[in-house]
Design a protein around this motif. Sequence first.
Motif, PDB file in Angstrom:
ATOM      1  N   ASP A  26       0.858  -1.193   0.000  1.00 31.93           N
ATOM      2  CA  ASP A  26       0.000   0.000   0.000  1.00 31.93           C
ATOM      3  C   ASP A  26       0.890   1.238   0.000  1.00 31.93           C
ATOM      4  O   ASP A  26       1.028   1.934   0.987  1.00 31.93           O
ATOM      5  CB  ASP A  26      -0.906  -0.026   1.234  1.00 31.93           C
ATOM      6  N   ASP A  28       0.673   4.194  -1.437  1.00 32.98           N
ATOM      7  CA  ASP A  28       0.111   5.540  -1.262  1.00 32.98           C
ATOM      8  C   ASP A  28      -0.535   5.710   0.121  1.00 32.98           C
ATOM      9  O   ASP A  28      -1.043   6.779   0.444  1.00 32.98           O
ATOM     10  CB  ASP A  28      -0.862   5.909  -2.387  1.00 32.98           C
ATOM     11  N   ASP A  30      -3.260   4.686   1.567  1.00 33.52           N
ATOM     12  CA  ASP A  30      -4.690   4.964   1.758  1.00 33.52           C
ATOM     13  C   ASP A  30      -5.408   3.801   2.452  1.00 33.52           C
ATOM     14  O   ASP A  30      -6.628   3.838   2.619  1.00 33.52           O
ATOM     15  CB  ASP A  30      -5.373   5.329   0.436  1.00 33.52           C
ATOM     16  N   ARG A  32      -5.864   0.844   1.351  1.00 33.03           N
ATOM     17  CA  ARG A  32      -6.484  -0.070   0.411  1.00 33.03           C
ATOM     18  C   ARG A  32      -5.450  -0.504  -0.626  1.00 33.03           C
ATOM     19  O   ARG A  32      -4.480   0.212  -0.879  1.00 33.03           O
ATOM     20  CB  ARG A  32      -7.655   0.605  -0.313  1.00 33.03           C
ATOM     21  N   ILE A  33      -5.710  -1.642  -1.231  1.00 37.98           N
ATOM     22  CA  ILE A  33      -4.811  -2.119  -2.276  1.00 37.98           C
ATOM     23  C   ILE A  33      -5.467  -1.870  -3.625  1.00 37.98           C
ATOM     24  O   ILE A  33      -6.489  -2.471  -3.955  1.00 37.98           O
ATOM     25  CB  ILE A  33      -4.517  -3.633  -2.108  1.00 37.98           C
ATOM     26  N   GLY A  34      -4.893  -0.970  -4.376  1.00 34.73           N
ATOM     27  CA  GLY A  34      -5.398  -0.670  -5.708  1.00 34.73           C
ATOM     28  C   GLY A  34      -4.790  -1.609  -6.740  1.00 34.73           C
ATOM     29  O   GLY A  34      -3.968  -2.461  -6.425  1.00 34.73           O
ATOM     30  N   GLU A  37      -1.039  -1.420  -7.059  1.00 37.41           N
ATOM     31  CA  GLU A  37      -0.386  -1.980  -5.877  1.00 37.41           C
ATOM     32  C   GLU A  37      -0.466  -3.506  -5.879  1.00 37.41           C
ATOM     33  O   GLU A  37       0.501  -4.187  -5.547  1.00 37.41           O
ATOM     34  CB  GLU A  37      -1.028  -1.388  -4.609  1.00 37.41           C
TER      35      GLU A  37
HETATM   36 CA   LIG Z   1      -3.203   2.033  -1.629  1.00 36.59          CA
END
Ligand SMILES: [Ca+2]
Length: 92
Positions: A26, A28, A30, A32-34, A37
Amino acid sequence: MAFKHVRAANGGLTVEEFKEWLKSFDVDGDGRIGRDELRRAIRSIGGRFSWWKSVRGIRQADRNSDGFIDDSEIENMVSFAQKKLGLKITQN
Ligand SMILES: [Ca+2]
Ligand SMILES: [Ca+2]
């Protein structure tokens, strides 16, 4: 962190270790895993896993379809990682 990557590559993670490992991507911060990522995470296991596989992983785990794997959805990644990525994840 490098240690965890090696263990992930060899299999034999617990669910908790898998979650920690995934969260280490993660970048960035945030929580959450985009897709980018997740792709990085998959590539750290083995370069042969494609962008397409990471998209499928997100689709499978992303229950609310926002394009991110959040804390409550990360459990859904476990079966994907086992079946598609060949990780050995044990319940603890
Ligand atoms: Ca993230
Ligand atoms: Ca989601």
